[in-house]
Design a protein around this motif. Structure first.
Motif, PDB file in Angstrom:
ATOM      1  N   GLN A  41       0.921  -1.147   0.151  1.00 10.90           N
ATOM      2  CA  GLN A  41      -0.077  -0.023   0.090  1.00 10.90           C
ATOM      3  C   GLN A  41       0.926   1.316   0.122  1.00 10.90           C
ATOM      4  OE1 GLN A  41      -3.508   0.256  -0.281  1.00 10.90           O
ATOM      5  NE2 GLN A  41      -3.093   2.405  -0.493  1.00 10.90           N
ATOM      6  N   ALA A  42       1.771   1.200   0.874  1.00  9.70           N
ATOM      7  CA  ALA A  42       2.961   2.427   0.927  1.00  9.70           C
ATOM      8  C   ALA A  42       3.534   2.643  -0.329  1.00  9.70           C
ATOM      9  CB  ALA A  42       3.924   2.034   1.867  1.00  9.70           C
ATOM     10  N   ALA A  43       3.884   1.444  -1.228  1.00 11.71           N
ATOM     11  CA  ALA A  43       4.391   1.548  -2.536  1.00 11.71           C
ATOM     12  C   ALA A  43       3.645   2.206  -3.346  1.00 11.71           C
ATOM     13  CB  ALA A  43       5.064   0.164  -2.713  1.00 11.71           C
ATOM     14  N   HIS A  44       2.270   1.803  -3.287  1.00 11.39           N
ATOM     15  CA  HIS A  44       1.239   2.202  -4.162  1.00 11.39           C
ATOM     16  C   HIS A  44       0.765   3.521  -4.041  1.00 11.39           C
ATOM     17  CE1 HIS A  44      -2.300   2.089  -6.805  1.00 11.39           C
ATOM     18  NE2 HIS A  44      -3.103   2.870  -5.547  1.00 11.39           N
ATOM     19  N   THR A  45       0.959   4.190  -2.952  1.00 10.51           N
ATOM     20  CA  THR A  45       0.714   5.487  -2.716  1.00 10.51           C
ATOM     21  C   THR A  45       1.998   6.406  -3.123  1.00 10.51           C
ATOM     22  OG1 THR A  45      -0.465   4.885  -0.636  1.00 10.51           O
ATOM     23  CG2 THR A  45       0.457   7.150  -0.639  1.00 10.51           C
ATOM     24  N   ALA A  46       3.069   5.837  -2.960  1.00 10.13           N
ATOM     25  CA  ALA A  46       4.288   6.617  -3.246  1.00 10.13           C
ATOM     26  C   ALA A  46       4.555   6.785  -4.641  1.00 10.13           C
ATOM     27  CB  ALA A  46       5.583   5.905  -2.634  1.00 10.13           C
ATOM     28  N   LEU A  47       3.963   5.722  -5.533  1.00 10.92           N
ATOM     29  CA  LEU A  47       4.202   5.723  -6.887  1.00 10.92           C
ATOM     30  C   LEU A  47       3.649   6.797  -7.665  1.00 10.92           C
ATOM     31  CD1 LEU A  47       4.803   3.596  -9.502  1.00 10.92           C
ATOM     32  CD2 LEU A  47       2.377   3.084  -9.538  1.00 10.92           C
ATOM     33  N   ALA A  48       2.404   7.689  -7.008  1.00 10.44           N
ATOM     34  CA  ALA A  48       1.812   8.606  -7.504  1.00 10.44           C
ATOM     35  C   ALA A  48       2.876   9.864  -8.029  1.00 10.44           C
ATOM     36  CB  ALA A  48       0.835   9.263  -6.764  1.00 10.44           C
ATOM     37  N   SER A  49       3.734   9.918  -6.908  1.00  9.14           N
ATOM     38  CA  SER A  49       4.674  10.975  -7.058  1.00  9.14           C
ATOM     39  C   SER A  49       6.006  10.654  -7.695  1.00  9.14           C
ATOM     40  CB  SER A  49       5.031  11.858  -5.895  1.00  9.14           C
ATOM     41  OG  SER A  49       5.494  10.809  -4.815  1.00  9.14           O
ATOM     42  N   SER A  51       6.685   8.263 -10.071  1.00 12.21           N
ATOM     43  CA  SER A  51       6.563   7.860 -11.309  1.00 12.21           C
ATOM     44  C   SER A  51       6.533   9.196 -12.087  1.00 12.21           C
ATOM     45  CB  SER A  51       5.501   7.237 -11.742  1.00 12.21           C
ATOM     46  OG  SER A  51       4.027   7.971 -11.460  1.00 12.21           O
ATOM     47  N   GLN A  52       6.511  10.276 -11.403  1.00 12.65           N
ATOM     48  CA  GLN A  52       6.380  11.836 -12.273  1.00 12.65           C
ATOM     49  C   GLN A  52       7.822  12.549 -12.089  1.00 12.65           C
ATOM     50  OE1 GLN A  52       3.901  12.569 -14.138  1.00 12.65           O
ATOM     51  NE2 GLN A  52       2.855  10.671 -13.580  1.00 12.65           N
ATOM     52  N   THR A  53       8.640  11.911 -11.396  1.00 12.97           N
ATOM     53  CA  THR A  53       9.836  12.615 -11.242  1.00 12.97           C
ATOM     54  C   THR A  53      10.639  12.736 -12.249  1.00 12.97           C
ATOM     55  OG1 THR A  53      10.921  10.378 -10.502  1.00 12.97           O
ATOM     56  CG2 THR A  53      10.416  11.985  -8.656  1.00 12.97           C
ATOM     57  N   THR A  54      11.511  13.405 -12.593  1.00 11.29           N
ATOM     58  CA  THR A  54      12.340  13.249 -13.915  1.00 11.29           C
ATOM     59  C   THR A  54      13.314  12.210 -13.924  1.00 11.29           C
ATOM     60  OG1 THR A  54      13.948  15.067 -13.409  1.00 11.29           O
ATOM     61  CG2 THR A  54      11.932  15.843 -14.382  1.00 11.29           C
ATOM     62  N   VAL A 133       5.949   0.237 -14.738  1.00 15.81           N
ATOM     63  CA  VAL A 133       4.895  -0.925 -14.654  1.00 15.81           C
ATOM     64  C   VAL A 133       3.992  -0.587 -13.363  1.00 15.81           C
ATOM     65  CG1 VAL A 133       5.746  -2.682 -16.086  1.00 15.81           C
ATOM     66  CG2 VAL A 133       6.153  -2.731 -13.540  1.00 15.81           C
ATOM     67  N   GLY A 134       4.548  -0.173 -12.462  1.00 19.45           N
ATOM     68  CA  GLY A 134       3.901   0.130 -11.191  1.00 19.45           C
ATOM     69  C   GLY A 134       4.690  -0.401  -9.976  1.00 19.45           C
ATOM     70  N   LEU A 157      13.535   1.601  -9.573  1.00 25.42           N
ATOM     71  CA  LEU A 157      13.554   2.857  -9.278  1.00 25.42           C
ATOM     72  C   LEU A 157      13.823   3.644 -10.385  1.00 25.42           C
ATOM     73  CD1 LEU A 157      13.004   1.805  -6.359  1.00 25.42           C
ATOM     74  CD2 LEU A 157      15.069   3.293  -5.631  1.00 25.42           C
ATOM     75  N   ALA A 158      14.742   3.178 -11.249  1.00 23.04           N
ATOM     76  CA  ALA A 158      15.069   4.052 -12.648  1.00 23.04           C
ATOM     77  C   ALA A 158      14.061   4.026 -13.371  1.00 23.04           C
ATOM     78  CB  ALA A 158      16.400   3.376 -12.992  1.00 23.04           C
ATOM     79  N   ALA A 159      13.310   3.168 -13.441  1.00 20.10           N
ATOM     80  CA  ALA A 159      12.056   3.176 -14.356  1.00 20.10           C
ATOM     81  C   ALA A 159      10.893   3.980 -13.872  1.00 20.10           C
ATOM     82  CB  ALA A 159      11.527   1.724 -14.610  1.00 20.10           C
ATOM     83  N   GLY A 160      10.848   4.477 -12.595  1.00 18.91           N
ATOM     84  CA  GLY A 160       9.944   5.064 -12.146  1.00 18.91           C
ATOM     85  C   GLY A 160       9.097   4.156 -11.296  1.00 18.91           C
ATOM     86  N   CYS A 161       9.234   3.109 -11.020  1.00 17.69           N
ATOM     87  CA  CYS A 161       8.488   1.883 -10.337  1.00 17.69           C
ATOM     88  C   CYS A 161       8.819   2.358  -8.768  1.00 17.69           C
ATOM     89  CB  CYS A 161       8.729   0.609 -10.582  1.00 17.69           C
ATOM     90  SG  CYS A 161       8.276   0.163 -12.358  1.00 17.69           S
TER      91      CYS A 161
END
Ligand code: NAD
Length: 473
Positions: A41-49, A51-54, A133-134, A157-161
């Motif tokens: 759940q924590a990973a899911h919540t953190a994904l939103a931001s 995955s949007q990092t550069t 992918v998430g 992490l590099a992929a934004g997951c």
């Protein structure tokens, strides 16, 4: 455990032991499926931001983690030797190898290129882009307790997951040390989570069945890999599997037998044979068998087994009692069926070795397909030598396994090298090379050795979806 950026103190803990001495070296939290789901759940919540990092922001964090690993190289290597048993020099190499993945993917994140594809229609444009992918569920083994973690965490992490990792129950302390580094490097809360557990099954089940997890990445045995794939199948989760191996090592009659024996003995006894790319069937042309065996045996007889903290030690302990039994059963089975025992073949219990899991480096010749060692992964310090006469048969013999991870070939003949490289059904092939691995090169197996590749350009693609945009303009 490290969940949502916080270290959890647990009342329920399990012990971690030094396999060389049997001494308890720490206790860690015993996670259950509730902690796994909380971390997901924590990973899911953190994904939103996240995955949007550069890519540049992600790169900076990974690069800082890389630098911290290098600064702590000595301490990490010593911890690894105490917890896993490999000689200190080998641990130091592994820390470097593990750090290399952070550096490599700190760079690769900037190269998640898309493409445009010409359309047959004048008013249409195709654009291909990639996105993370998430949430990833990752499970790692004990034999390479640091590099197997960074090989997954860095590309994810590099992929934004975002990721939840469950390390092996034998080596959670190395995992904790890496997560301390990730925290210090500035990985935001929830992006990388660590759940340690004595019983891995409920954690694996949570990864496979929680719909928030979009991908599973696993390194370990083929049996467990298949179980996870079955468990995750109803949700068709993306899977990367790095599984067992049964590497052939082929020495042709034109090779230098002394040089080949040196190479074979080095790679066979690497990590006391507890490596997925360890040669399990060493095929040697009968014409050069004698000098090959002589050199190999001499080298084995010089190998010192013991606590990896001592500089002269080449052979560390096996992971546990079950590993000793498996190795010993394979040796006894081979000898009963006619193999010749040149060195070893016994458990070592003398002096300081008494409380550890030591098995003497062992050399068997005359191994045949009737013996268990010919088919089963040994994962221990036993070299099995098989003679061959006919070059035309060797590819079929080498390929006759349901595994397909690594293979090795020694020859001085270029066309033979190319033909063998092309004909072997293995994912990693060393031609006169006993270390065909690097963060920059794709690592992975064919057949029942796995799915997907780690490291290299391919490594980051495992964590990315491909998205096509068709535009009418
Ligand atoms: P293993 O499969 O028993 O364990 C690997 C990991 O899976 C551990 O974290 C363990 O806790 C976990 N696990 C075990 N049972 C599980 C279950 N039911 N559900 C979820 N997780 C579970 O393997 P091992 O003995 O630790 O490691 C040795 C194996 O790993 C060998 O077969 C070796 O070849 C393979 N390996 C492969 C690679 C590769 O890159 N291909 C690298 C290293 C090791």
């Amino acid at each position: 455990m490290f969940i949502n950026g916080e270290w959890r103190e647990m009342t329920d803990t399990f012990a971690v032991y030094n396999p060389a001495t049997g001494e308890e070296i720490g206790r860690v939290g015993n996670g259950r499926s509730s902690q796994a789901n909380e971390a997901i759940q924590a990973a899911h919540t953190a994904l939103a931001s996240w995955s949007q990092t550069t890519a540049y922001q992600r790169s900076e964090v990974l690069y800082r983690a890389y630098q911290l690993m290098l600064e702590r190289k000595k301490a990490l290597a010593e911890l690894m030797t105490r917890e896993q048993g490999k000689p200190l020099k080998a641990s130091t190499f592994e820390v470097q190898y593990g750090a290399d993945f952070l550096l490599w993917f700190a760079e690769e994140t900037k190269r998640i290129y898309g493409e445009t594809i010409p359309s047959a229609r004048a008013d249409q444009r195709f654009i291909v882009a990639h996105q993370p992918v998430g949430v990833v569920g990752a499970i790692t083994p004990w034999n390479y307790p640091i590099s197997m973690i960074t090989r997954k965490v860095a590309p994810a992490l590099a992929a934004g997951c975002t990721i939840v990792l469950k390390p092996a129950e034998a080596t959670p302390l190395c995992a904790i040390a890496i997560f301390e580094i990730l925290e210090e490097a500035g990985v935001p809360a929830g992006v990388a989570n660590l759940v340690t557990a004595l019983d891995p099954a409920p954690i694996g089940h949570a990864f496979c069945t929680n719909p928030l997890v979009k991908k599973i990445t696993f390194t370990g045995s083929t049996a467990v890999g298949k179980k996870l794939a079955q468990d995750a199948a109803p949700q068709l989760k993306r899977m990367s599997l790095e599984l067992g191996g049964h590497a052939p090592f082929i020495v042709f009659d034109d090779a230098d037998p002394v040089h080949a024996a040196k190479g074979a003995s080095l790679v066979k006894f690497l990590n006391t044979g507890q490596a997925c790319i360890s040669p399990n069937r060493i095929f040697v042309h009968r014409a050069i068998m004698e000098p090959f065996l002589k050199t190999f045996s001499q080298r084995v007889s010089r190998m010192v087994a013991g606590n990896g903290m001592n500089a002269e030690v080449a052979i560390g302990p096996l992971v546990n009692e079950a590993a000793i039994e498996k190795v010993d059963e394979q040796v006894r089975d081979a000898v009963a069926l006619g193999a010749t025992l040149h060195n070893g073949g016994i458990r070592l219990t003398e002096g300081a070795l008494v409380d550890g899991y030591f098995y003497a480096p062992t050399l068997l010749s005359g191994v045949t397909p009737a013996m268990r060692i010919y088919r089963e992964e040994t994962f221990g310090p036993v070299a099995a030598i098989i003679p061959f006469d006919d070059e035309d048969d060797i590819l079929a013999l080498a390929n006759d396994t349901h595994y397909g991870l690594a293979a090795y070939v020694y020859t001085q003949n270029l066309s033979k090298a190319v033909r063998t490289f092309e004909g072997l059904n293995f994912g990693i092939i060393g031609i006169n090379d006993i270390n065909p691995t690097s963060a920059a090169a794709p690592f992975g197996g064919m057949k029942e050795s796995g799915l997907g590749r780690e490291g290299a350009r391919e490594g980051i693609m495992e964590y990315l979806e491909t998205k096509l945009g068709g535009f009418v303009v």
